[in-house]
Write an enzyme that holds these catalytic residues in place. Sequence first.
Site, PDB file in Angstrom:
ATOM      1  N   ASN A 103      -3.328  12.046  -4.490  1.00  0.00           N
ATOM      2  CA  ASN A 103      -4.549  12.924  -4.984  1.00  0.00           C
ATOM      3  C   ASN A 103      -5.345  14.204  -4.641  1.00  0.00           C
ATOM      4  O   ASN A 103      -5.365  14.902  -5.635  1.00  0.00           O
ATOM      5  CB  ASN A 103      -5.245  11.853  -4.787  1.00  0.00           C
ATOM      6  CG  ASN A 103      -5.388  10.702  -5.877  1.00  0.00           C
ATOM      7  OD1 ASN A 103      -4.470  10.945  -6.928  1.00  0.00           O
ATOM      8  ND2 ASN A 103      -5.777  10.157  -4.735  1.00  0.00           N
ATOM      9  N   ASP A 136       0.784  -1.226   0.260  1.00  0.00           N
ATOM     10  CA  ASP A 136       0.046  -0.641  -0.152  1.00  0.00           C
ATOM     11  C   ASP A 136       1.210   1.293  -0.081  1.00  0.00           C
ATOM     12  O   ASP A 136       1.551   1.707   0.722  1.00  0.00           O
ATOM     13  CB  ASP A 136      -1.164   0.069   1.234  1.00  0.00           C
ATOM     14  CG  ASP A 136      -2.014   1.283   0.982  1.00  0.00           C
ATOM     15  OD1 ASP A 136      -2.942   0.475   1.056  1.00  0.00           O
ATOM     16  OD2 ASP A 136      -1.522   2.424   1.824  1.00  0.00           O
ATOM     17  N   GLU A 169      -5.097   2.193  -4.276  1.00  0.00           N
ATOM     18  CA  GLU A 169      -3.352   2.150  -4.128  1.00  0.00           C
ATOM     19  C   GLU A 169      -2.366   0.935  -3.704  1.00  0.00           C
ATOM     20  O   GLU A 169      -1.512   0.814  -3.167  1.00  0.00           O
ATOM     21  CB  GLU A 169      -3.058   2.986  -3.603  1.00  0.00           C
ATOM     22  CG  GLU A 169      -3.066   3.276  -1.978  1.00  0.00           C
ATOM     23  CD  GLU A 169      -4.519   3.201  -1.674  1.00  0.00           C
ATOM     24  OE1 GLU A 169      -4.360   4.026  -0.424  1.00  0.00           O
ATOM     25  OE2 GLU A 169      -5.162   3.994  -2.419  1.00  0.00           O
ATOM     26  N   HIS A 213      -5.539  13.859  -9.191  1.00  0.00           N
ATOM     27  CA  HIS A 213      -5.667  12.789  -9.395  1.00  0.00           C
ATOM     28  C   HIS A 213      -5.129  11.950 -10.745  1.00  0.00           C
ATOM     29  O   HIS A 213      -4.363  10.433 -11.029  1.00  0.00           O
ATOM     30  CB  HIS A 213      -6.878  12.323  -9.926  1.00  0.00           C
ATOM     31  CG  HIS A 213      -7.805  12.826  -8.646  1.00  0.00           C
ATOM     32  ND1 HIS A 213      -8.137  11.024  -7.824  1.00  0.00           N
ATOM     33  CD2 HIS A 213      -8.398  13.161  -8.007  1.00  0.00           C
ATOM     34  CE1 HIS A 213      -9.100  11.650  -7.004  1.00  0.00           C
ATOM     35  NE2 HIS A 213      -9.861  13.056  -6.977  1.00  0.00           N
ATOM     36  N   ASP A 246      -2.204   9.080 -10.652  1.00  0.00           N
ATOM     37  CA  ASP A 246      -2.651   7.337 -11.573  1.00  0.00           C
ATOM     38  C   ASP A 246      -1.021   7.261 -12.079  1.00  0.00           C
ATOM     39  O   ASP A 246      -0.775   6.372 -12.169  1.00  0.00           O
ATOM     40  CB  ASP A 246      -3.531   8.360 -12.896  1.00  0.00           C
ATOM     41  CG  ASP A 246      -5.321   7.761 -12.429  1.00  0.00           C
ATOM     42  OD1 ASP A 246      -5.096   7.574 -11.581  1.00  0.00           O
ATOM     43  OD2 ASP A 246      -6.062   8.796 -13.064  1.00  0.00           O
TER      44      ASP A 246
END
Length: 335
Positions: A217, A209, A252, A222, A226
């Site tokens: 974000n 994680d 994630e 965002h 990404d």
Amino acid sequence: MLARLKSNFYLAMLSLVGLIITVFVTPYGIYRLLSGNIVVGITDLVMVLVSILCVIFAWRNDNTKGPGLVMASVFCVGVILVCINLGFDGLFWVYPFIVFSFFLVSPLKALLLLLGSITVLIVYSLLNPGQIFISLFQLGSFTVTSFITSLFACLFAYRTQTQREALKVLATTDSLTGAANRRTLDEALVAAINQHRKNATEFGLMLLDLDYFKNINDNYGHKTGDNVLTELVPILKKMVRQRDTVFRFGGEEFVVLLADIKQADLHKLADKIRLGVNDHLSLPDGKKLTTSIGIAVLQQNESWESWLHRADLALYQAKSQGRNQVVAATNDNDN
């Protein structure tokens, strides 16, 4: 899962061809034997027998490559013998077997087998005028039509194959990162459980994680988030073995499934990945990113749900203890 889907498709095609051959060729084989045409009768029944045995072998071993090639090769030889012994009447069997071949093997292999078989028939006919074809015009017509049929069947089979592969990629791959998706993970974990019970193969699981991903974000947008996820997957794939698989678990979180690995080696590799992510993954302003990792080795008689849950608990512990660390899951018998 990709391999399993592919296997199921070819197993169905192999079984379909075997069923058609058994149902439709068996009566002809019996008739030829009763009418005194021993060679053709035996050839027909051999093709039927080979089809049945290959289908049985494929079902028992979940393997279609070998049986498919054997069936296609036997069919090609059988068609040649039938044509030589029956003459022009035997040529009607060439065209269905052209189609069958593309159900059994890859388009290129099927095309090569068919071109070889047709070439043998043409050469034999030229050396033995009148035995198969009444005239050169008849021979020429067969040559053109059989080659055209083989070529178009090959093109159709190739197009179908590429479309099927594209659909399987869409169904099993995460569109953003290129990692295998959650559906594929479930299938892979079930397969690992089965292999562990059958061969005692040791499996390890990492649940990763990215730390503080929500802040990325919120503060960078965002699109940047990404991009970070997209850049993470190649880093993970580069640091694990080629046979190991990286899955996107959600958001994630990523899972790495590893075979033939012990607890100590799994922990070392996880820590190597943790350091590698910190070294190679960063934000546009140069800020380094970290990851928390939970690891778990598959236990005897453990379900995949329990295995994944233990890795998830270990990940939760790694995050609650300050993040940017590796925590190994406790075994059930340690509780």
